[in-house]
Write an enzyme that holds these catalytic residues in place. Structure first.
Site, PDB file in Angstrom:
ATOM      1  N   ASN A 210      15.481 -32.333  72.639  1.00 23.79           N
ATOM      2  CA  ASN A 210      16.091 -31.635  71.648  1.00 23.79           C
ATOM      3  C   ASN A 210      14.896 -31.056  70.804  1.00 23.79           C
ATOM      4  O   ASN A 210      13.758 -31.476  71.007  1.00 23.79           O
ATOM      5  CB  ASN A 210      17.040 -32.363  70.829  1.00 23.79           C
ATOM      6  CG  ASN A 210      16.641 -33.676  70.141  1.00 23.79           C
ATOM      7  OD1 ASN A 210      15.616 -33.375  69.069  1.00 23.79           O
ATOM      8  ND2 ASN A 210      17.012 -34.667  70.482  1.00 23.79           N
ATOM      9  N   ASP A 279      22.639 -38.274  72.537  1.00 31.09           N
ATOM     10  CA  ASP A 279      24.101 -38.605  72.751  1.00 31.09           C
ATOM     11  C   ASP A 279      24.094 -39.052  74.252  1.00 31.09           C
ATOM     12  O   ASP A 279      25.044 -40.097  74.380  1.00 31.09           O
ATOM     13  CB  ASP A 279      25.057 -37.567  72.320  1.00 31.09           C
ATOM     14  CG  ASP A 279      25.088 -37.818  70.844  1.00 31.09           C
ATOM     15  OD1 ASP A 279      24.638 -38.455  70.118  1.00 31.09           O
ATOM     16  OD2 ASP A 279      25.476 -36.324  70.176  1.00 31.09           O
ATOM     17  N   PHE A 324      21.563 -38.916  59.084  1.00 30.09           N
ATOM     18  CA  PHE A 324      21.593 -37.494  58.824  1.00 30.09           C
ATOM     19  C   PHE A 324      22.630 -37.010  59.586  1.00 30.09           C
ATOM     20  O   PHE A 324      23.212 -37.607  60.746  1.00 30.09           O
ATOM     21  CB  PHE A 324      19.990 -37.026  59.582  1.00 30.09           C
ATOM     22  CG  PHE A 324      18.905 -36.993  58.540  1.00 30.09           C
ATOM     23  CD1 PHE A 324      18.493 -38.184  58.273  1.00 30.09           C
ATOM     24  CD2 PHE A 324      18.608 -35.830  58.134  1.00 30.09           C
ATOM     25  CE1 PHE A 324      17.375 -38.454  57.258  1.00 30.09           C
ATOM     26  CE2 PHE A 324      17.355 -36.026  56.985  1.00 30.09           C
ATOM     27  CZ  PHE A 324      16.857 -37.087  56.867  1.00 30.09           C
ATOM     28  N   LYS A 338      31.199 -38.752  59.268  1.00 30.87           N
ATOM     29  CA  LYS A 338      29.971 -39.500  60.040  1.00 30.87           C
ATOM     30  C   LYS A 338      29.612 -40.717  59.465  1.00 30.87           C
ATOM     31  O   LYS A 338      29.758 -41.905  59.910  1.00 30.87           O
ATOM     32  CB  LYS A 338      28.996 -38.415  60.224  1.00 30.87           C
ATOM     33  CG  LYS A 338      28.611 -38.084  61.888  1.00 30.87           C
ATOM     34  CD  LYS A 338      27.768 -37.330  61.710  1.00 30.87           C
ATOM     35  CE  LYS A 338      28.033 -36.266  63.218  1.00 30.87           C
ATOM     36  NZ  LYS A 338      26.821 -35.111  63.407  1.00 30.87           N
TER      37      LYS A 338
HETATM   38  N1  CTP Z   1      22.575 -41.428  65.533  1.00 33.47           N
HETATM   39  C1  CTP Z   1      22.285 -42.527  66.083  1.00 33.47           C
HETATM   40  N2  CTP Z   1      22.421 -42.864  67.524  1.00 33.47           N
HETATM   41  C2  CTP Z   1      22.967 -42.000  68.536  1.00 33.47           C
HETATM   42  C3  CTP Z   1      23.124 -40.656  67.820  1.00 33.47           C
HETATM   43  C4  CTP Z   1      22.881 -40.270  66.594  1.00 33.47           C
HETATM   44  O1  CTP Z   1      21.729 -43.640  65.555  1.00 33.47           O
HETATM   45  N3  CTP Z   1      23.019 -42.254  69.641  1.00 33.47           N
HETATM   46  C5  CTP Z   1      22.356 -41.271  64.236  1.00 33.47           C
HETATM   47  C6  CTP Z   1      21.327 -40.093  64.106  1.00 33.47           C
HETATM   48  O2  CTP Z   1      19.846 -40.488  64.029  1.00 33.47           O
HETATM   49  C7  CTP Z   1      21.911 -39.456  62.845  1.00 33.47           C
HETATM   50  C8  CTP Z   1      23.207 -39.588  62.834  1.00 33.47           C
HETATM   51  O3  CTP Z   1      23.418 -40.840  63.663  1.00 33.47           O
HETATM   52  O4  CTP Z   1      21.117 -40.208  61.564  1.00 33.47           O
HETATM   53  C9  CTP Z   1      23.943 -38.602  63.171  1.00 33.47           C
HETATM   54  O5  CTP Z   1      23.572 -37.922  64.118  1.00 33.47           O
HETATM   55  P1  CTP Z   1      24.118 -36.533  64.757  1.00 33.47           P
HETATM   56  O6  CTP Z   1      23.282 -36.008  66.001  1.00 33.47           O
HETATM   57  O7  CTP Z   1      24.206 -35.525  63.624  1.00 33.47           O
HETATM   58  O8  CTP Z   1      25.410 -36.926  65.091  1.00 33.47           O
HETATM   59  P2  CTP Z   1      26.137 -37.654  66.325  1.00 33.47           P
HETATM   60  O9  CTP Z   1      26.504 -38.963  65.901  1.00 33.47           O
HETATM   61  O10 CTP Z   1      25.110 -37.402  67.857  1.00 33.47           O
HETATM   62  O11 CTP Z   1      27.514 -36.778  66.590  1.00 33.47           O
HETATM   63  P3  CTP Z   1      27.774 -35.355  66.902  1.00 33.47           P
HETATM   64  O12 CTP Z   1      26.661 -34.882  68.195  1.00 33.47           O
HETATM   65  O13 CTP Z   1      29.126 -35.411  67.829  1.00 33.47           O
HETATM   66  O14 CTP Z   1      27.625 -34.454  65.910  1.00 33.47           O
END
Ligand code: CTP
Length: 393
Positions: A210, A279, A324, A338
């Site tokens: 990313n 993810d 975040f 979230k």
């Molecule tokens: N995060 C995490 N572990 C993951 C994915 C995300 O700890 N596997 C944490 C990120 O570091 C951030 C928060 O969760 O602090 C939200 O991440 P974000 O990418 O906005 O959301 P997602 O949980 O990935 O959900 P989505 O992609 O469906 O918006």
């Protein structure tokens, strides 16, 4: 943060002199009164007008110049005004003159007269840096409690990849803040910060990634350190100089980050997940994918959610979890959801436009639903606002 503080910034004849313009504007952003003093060689690399415009003060290039004639005994007046004297970039020549108490221009005269603390950011060719005479001069200055930041390794003006580059303006700024604005409100606290973006291998050659640059996470780590915290910084694929006093623990994939976070989470008073974690990962990735088939199908499986996994662990008493939320729509509503789903104490909501940028617009949301909408600010300032909010939890 630096309101009411006067910083004299000496700029000497190194190619990194142009970076000092960034330093001036960052110091001004934090409220400092900045006076730039340039050597004659520095003026050949950057025009004094640049520094005059950014600092809002006359630039001193000559103690007898008309411009500063209004200041009685200019070198003493300026030297007395200073809360800190920073020289960036600082050449071997100026280091040598300072080590021997010489004063043959405006900058070295002010340096000699100033009793304020001094911070030097050397920049020179790698062999010049290693030169025995230069090293002896450095030792002399260190014995006088003059502080140094850098130099760092990287591409030099001569083309070599070696030590000698000036520390980045952000790193110098962090040192300045630590000296002048540093409050100790996080002293005794251990803060774990994740930064950057994870990479998930498709095969041994390619990966899914990313756009995260790691700037926000690094800014948080720097700000927490400047406020006295012990910091564990876990960095995924970040191409930035390490913050002062912090050795980032480097990871690649989400699974690696999970492992390191779990190893360190028990001692943390706050965990700030600024990293953009992938993810999904590719299932069964083995040898290099060949193009022969004309198309490829990648089967993806979900990665563990790191912060949600940590939330289920027993941590230090009073531990706070900060996440975040990167959203492209319904920012606040999705961020609140979230925070709840992941068991967080605080969430910072932002859009994708913050990726890689020096500034960002974020909203800080707490569990009670209070939303603090911040204006567009440098990430260093946002980092401090987030830490302020963590302290209020
Ligand atoms: N995060 C995490 N572990 C993951 C994915 C995300 O700890 N596997 C944490 C990120 O570091 C951030 C928060 O969760 O602090 C939200 O991440 P974000 O990418 O906005 O959301 P997602 O949980 O990935 O959900 P989505 O992609 O469906 O918006």
């Amino acid at each position: 943060m630096l309101k009411g503080k006067t910083v004299i910034l000496g700029v000497t004849g190194g190619i990194a002199a142009y970076k000092s313009a960034t330093l001036v504007s960052r110091l001004k952003n934090l409220g400092a009164d900045v006076w730039v003093v340039m050597t004659a060689e520095a003026t050949k690399l950057v025009g004094p007008l640049t520094f005059r415009t950014l600092s809002g003060n006359p630039v001193i290039t000559d103690l007898f110049a008309e411009e500063i004639a209004g200041l009685p005994v200019p070198h003493i007046t300026l030297a007395k005004k200073a809360d800190l004297l920073v020289i960036a970039p600082c050449t071997a020549n100026v280091i040598g003159k300072m080590a021997h108490g010489l004063a043959d221009d405006a900058l070295t005269t002010i340096a000699l007269a100033a009793t304020a603390p001094k911070l030097l950011a050397p920049a020179m060719n790698c062999e010049m840096w290693r030169n025995r005479g230069v090293q002896e001069n450095l030792k002399k200055l260190k014995d006088q409690a003059i502080k140094f930041v850098g130099p760092v390794e990287g591409k030099l003006a001569c083309g070599d990849d070696d030590i000698g580059r000036m520390a980045e303006p952000e790193t110098i700024l962090e040192e300045v803040v630590r000296w002048l604005g540093g409050s100790d409100d996080l002293k005794g606290k251990h803060i774990l910060v994740t930064a950057g973006g994870t990479r998930e291998a498709i095969d041994p050659v390619r990966y899914i990634a990313n756009h995260s640059s790691g700037k926000m996470g690094y800014a948080l780590a720097e700000a927490a350190r400047a406020r006295g915290a012990t910091v564990t910084l876990i960095a995924a694929n970040v191409d930035r100089p390490a913050p002062l006093d912090i050795k980032p623990v480097k990871v690649g994939s989400a699974a690696e980050m999970l492992g390191v976070v779990m190893d360190n989470q028990g001692k943390a008073d706050a965990i700030i997940m600024a990293a953009a974690v992938g993810d999904f990962k590719v299932k069964n990735q083995k040898s290099k994918v060949k193009k022969n088939a004309g198309k490829i199908d990648l089967e993806l499986e979900e990665n563990a959610d790191i912060i949600a996994t940590v939330a289920k662990q027993k941590g230090k008493k009073g531990r706070k979890l900060i996440g975040f939320a990167l959203e492209t729509e319904d920012l606040i509503q999705n961020a609140k959801l979230k925070m709840k789903n992941k068991g967080l104490d605080l969430i910072v909501a932002n859009g994708p436009d913050t990726f890689g940028s020096e500034q960002a617009t974020v909203s800080i949301i707490n569990q009670a639903g209070k939303v603090e909408n911040l204006p567009k600010l440098p990430k260093s300032e946002i980092a401090n606002r987030i830490l302020d909010a963590v302290l209020r939890l």
